[in-house]
Design an enzyme around this catalytic site. Structure first.
Site, PDB file in Angstrom:
ATOM      1  N   THR A 190       0.817  -1.204   0.000  1.00 43.44           N
ATOM      2  CA  THR A 190       0.000   0.000   0.000  1.00 43.44           C
ATOM      3  C   THR A 190       0.855   1.259   0.000  1.00 43.44           C
ATOM      4  O   THR A 190       1.879   1.308   0.675  1.00 43.44           O
ATOM      5  CB  THR A 190      -0.824   0.000   1.312  1.00 43.44           C
ATOM      6  OG1 THR A 190      -1.714  -1.097   1.258  1.00 43.44           O
ATOM      7  CG2 THR A 190      -1.585   1.277   1.526  1.00 43.44           C
ATOM      8  N   ARG A 218     -13.722  -8.532   1.131  1.00 40.59           N
ATOM      9  CA  ARG A 218     -12.849  -8.069   2.217  1.00 40.59           C
ATOM     10  C   ARG A 218     -12.389  -6.618   1.975  1.00 40.59           C
ATOM     11  O   ARG A 218     -11.978  -6.257   0.880  1.00 40.59           O
ATOM     12  CB  ARG A 218     -11.624  -8.984   2.320  1.00 40.59           C
ATOM     13  CG  ARG A 218     -10.666  -8.653   3.469  1.00 40.59           C
ATOM     14  CD  ARG A 218      -9.495  -7.821   2.991  1.00 40.59           C
ATOM     15  NE  ARG A 218      -8.494  -7.642   4.058  1.00 40.59           N
ATOM     16  CZ  ARG A 218      -7.481  -6.800   3.963  1.00 40.59           C
ATOM     17  NH1 ARG A 218      -7.313  -6.068   2.872  1.00 40.59           N
ATOM     18  NH2 ARG A 218      -6.625  -6.672   4.937  1.00 40.59           N
ATOM     19  N   VAL A 219     -12.489  -5.813   3.015  1.00 42.83           N
ATOM     20  CA  VAL A 219     -11.961  -4.444   2.984  1.00 42.83           C
ATOM     21  C   VAL A 219     -10.941  -4.336   4.111  1.00 42.83           C
ATOM     22  O   VAL A 219     -11.185  -4.826   5.217  1.00 42.83           O
ATOM     23  CB  VAL A 219     -13.106  -3.416   3.168  1.00 42.83           C
ATOM     24  CG1 VAL A 219     -12.543  -2.010   3.368  1.00 42.83           C
ATOM     25  CG2 VAL A 219     -14.051  -3.443   1.961  1.00 42.83           C
ATOM     26  N   GLY A 220      -9.812  -3.721   3.832  1.00 48.15           N
ATOM     27  CA  GLY A 220      -8.763  -3.602   4.853  1.00 48.15           C
ATOM     28  C   GLY A 220      -8.796  -2.270   5.574  1.00 48.15           C
ATOM     29  O   GLY A 220      -9.801  -1.560   5.579  1.00 48.15           O
ATOM     30  N   ASP A 221      -7.686  -1.922   6.170  1.00 47.76           N
ATOM     31  CA  ASP A 221      -7.577  -0.698   6.962  1.00 47.76           C
ATOM     32  C   ASP A 221      -7.424   0.563   6.115  1.00 47.76           C
ATOM     33  O   ASP A 221      -7.765   1.664   6.551  1.00 47.76           O
ATOM     34  CB  ASP A 221      -6.351  -0.780   7.880  1.00 47.76           C
ATOM     35  CG  ASP A 221      -5.057  -0.907   7.066  1.00 47.76           C
ATOM     36  OD1 ASP A 221      -5.025  -1.713   6.116  1.00 47.76           O
ATOM     37  OD2 ASP A 221      -4.081  -0.183   7.362  1.00 47.76           O
ATOM     38  N   THR A 241       0.768   0.659   6.641  1.00 46.95           N
ATOM     39  CA  THR A 241       0.810  -0.373   5.611  1.00 46.95           C
ATOM     40  C   THR A 241       0.998  -1.718   6.311  1.00 46.95           C
ATOM     41  O   THR A 241       1.511  -1.772   7.426  1.00 46.95           O
ATOM     42  CB  THR A 241       1.950  -0.118   4.606  1.00 46.95           C
ATOM     43  OG1 THR A 241       1.966  -1.167   3.636  1.00 46.95           O
ATOM     44  CG2 THR A 241       3.305  -0.064   5.270  1.00 46.95           C
ATOM     45  N   GLY A 242       0.562  -2.777   5.653  1.00 45.77           N
ATOM     46  CA  GLY A 242       0.709  -4.102   6.244  1.00 45.77           C
ATOM     47  C   GLY A 242      -0.627  -4.786   6.420  1.00 45.77           C
ATOM     48  O   GLY A 242      -1.606  -4.433   5.761  1.00 45.77           O
ATOM     49  N   GLY A 244      -3.917  -5.284   7.321  1.00 45.31           N
ATOM     50  CA  GLY A 244      -4.895  -4.286   7.739  1.00 45.31           C
ATOM     51  C   GLY A 244      -5.713  -4.677   8.953  1.00 45.31           C
ATOM     52  O   GLY A 244      -6.132  -3.813   9.726  1.00 45.31           O
TER      53      GLY A 244
HETATM   54  C1  SD4 Z   1      -4.714  -3.985   3.580  1.00 48.84           C
HETATM   55  N1  SD4 Z   1      -3.097  -2.521   4.582  1.00 48.84           N
HETATM   56  O1  SD4 Z   1      -5.574  -4.067   2.720  1.00 48.84           O
HETATM   57  C2  SD4 Z   1      -3.578  -3.043   3.336  1.00 48.84           C
HETATM   58  C3  SD4 Z   1      -2.581  -3.770   2.521  1.00 48.84           C
HETATM   59  C4  SD4 Z   1      -1.173  -3.548   2.808  1.00 48.84           C
HETATM   60  O2  SD4 Z   1       0.838  -4.568   3.142  1.00 48.84           O
HETATM   61  O3  SD4 Z   1      -0.717  -2.483   3.116  1.00 48.84           O
HETATM   62  N2  SD4 Z   1      -0.424  -4.609   2.790  1.00 48.84           N
HETATM   63  O4  SD4 Z   1      -4.710  -4.655   4.605  1.00 48.84           O
END
Ligand code: SD4
Length: 331
Positions: A190, A218-221, A241-242, A244
């Site tokens: 991200t 699915r929806v992330g952060d 990032t990471g 979520g």
């Molecule tokens: C998510 N945070 O959709 C985002 C994806 C991301 O490393 O940053 N992945 O969870």
């Protein structure tokens, strides 16, 4: 579900150029205040994104325009496989995008589960500017985008489609575990970007195709105000990032901003937010989270769970890719 990271490790990586030739600095030497403007963004795809933001910042423009222009760069680059066009699809083969934007006045806009539109951040900005709402999702977000002049495009590239087909065939189990053995500097994720302009106005943007081969729906952060991004014009901003799910459960970006409000430096605040995850979430070691933060003095910082996360920095006298300090210092 296969994680994006283990997927990336198995795929051919196409690295966008700017970061490769840049010097990599240790985060610990970069704590002091810098002159405005400042722009920081996650991962080395942030290097060309920062350049686009800088064009606006150095000509005296607003940080909101800068962050939008900045993150549009990886959104439009099919070689960045975790943002916008060329993003990894979900388990059903659809590319669904999440994005948000926020300015120093606390105005915010967001889109989730958006298909067919290359620049979700610009749709998020229109949600902020043209509607009484903060977030539009799925078909409603797409209709809003089309009604406002965006055109439908194919986001799934040939290469990503072939990889998805192969993954479909090979898939034996659904797992959310991220294999940290595969976390390297070249794994691009991200993009979250924060900028402070000449007038001291802070804005932020965050945009992603989400976790690779995520469950449909699915929806992330990243599009969640307070989780993937938060800005308070009196304090500063933070973005994540990471994985979520870990950020959402701890409302990470809001937490970082509140910690800065109570006097912590951006780096310390990011570290505390990572420690909160370490305290509250079992198996957090299996995941990567990287936070970056910027305050109204132009101070910036970052922290992550596992070594390997870096962020792109640009100030009047620095253009650098900075290694974030990690809670788990191995790898
Ligand atoms: C998510 N945070 O959709 C985002 C994806 C991301 O490393 O940053 N992945 O969870």
């Amino acid at each position: 579900m296969i994680s994006r990271r283990s997927f990336i490790a198995k795929s051919t990586l196409v690295v966008t150029g700017a970061g490769l030739n840049s010097k990599v600095f240790s985060n610990s030497v970069l704590q002091s205040a810098s002159k405005f403007p400042v722009v920081i963004s996650t991962w080395n795809h942030g290097m060309p994104a920062n350049e686009a933001a800088w064009e606006i910042l150095e000509s005296g423009g607003h940080s909101l325009d800068a962050v939008e222009a900045g993150v549009r760069v990886p959104e439009g680059d099919p070689n960045v496989i975790t943002v916008g066009k060329g993003g990894i699809p979900d388990a059903s083969g659809k590319v669904t995008l999440d994005a948000c934007i926020m300015d120093e006045k606390g105005r915010a806009g967001s889109v989730t589960y958006l298909e067919h539109i290359v620049h979700p951040v610009s749709v998020a900005r229109l949600v902020m500017e043209k509607t009484p709402h903060v977030m539009l999702s799925g078909k409603g977000a797409l209709k809003f985008a089309l009604d406002n002049g965006f055109s439908k495009e194919k986001l799934l590239t040939k290469k990503r489609k072939e990889e998805w087909k192969k993954w479909k065939k090979e898939q034996k189990e659904f797992s959310n575990q991220i294999n940290i053995e595969n976390v390297t500097e070249d794994n691009h994720d991200t993009i979250g970007m924060l900028a402070i302009d000449e007038q001291g106005r802070i804005s932020g943007a965050c945009t992603t195709s989400g976790m690779g081969y995520k469950m449909p729906g699915r929806v992330g952060d990243s599009p969640i105000i307070g989780a993937g991004l938060f800005v308070d014009g009196e304090v500063g901003g933070a973005t994540a990032t990471g994985s979520g799910e870990l950020v959402m459960k701890t409302l990470g970006s809001f937490l970082v901003v509140e910690l800065m409000r109570n006097g912590m430096s951006p780096s310390r605040a990011c570290e505390e937010a990572v420690k909160r995850i370490a305290k509250k979430i079992p198996n957090y070691q299996q995941h990567q989270i990287g936070y970056i933060a910027l305050n109204t003095k132009g101070e910036y910082g970052s922290f992550c769970i596992n070594a390997g996360f870096n962020y792109a920095l640009k100030t009047p006298d620095k253009t650098e890719l900075v290694d974030a300090e990690a809670w788990l210092k191995k790898l």
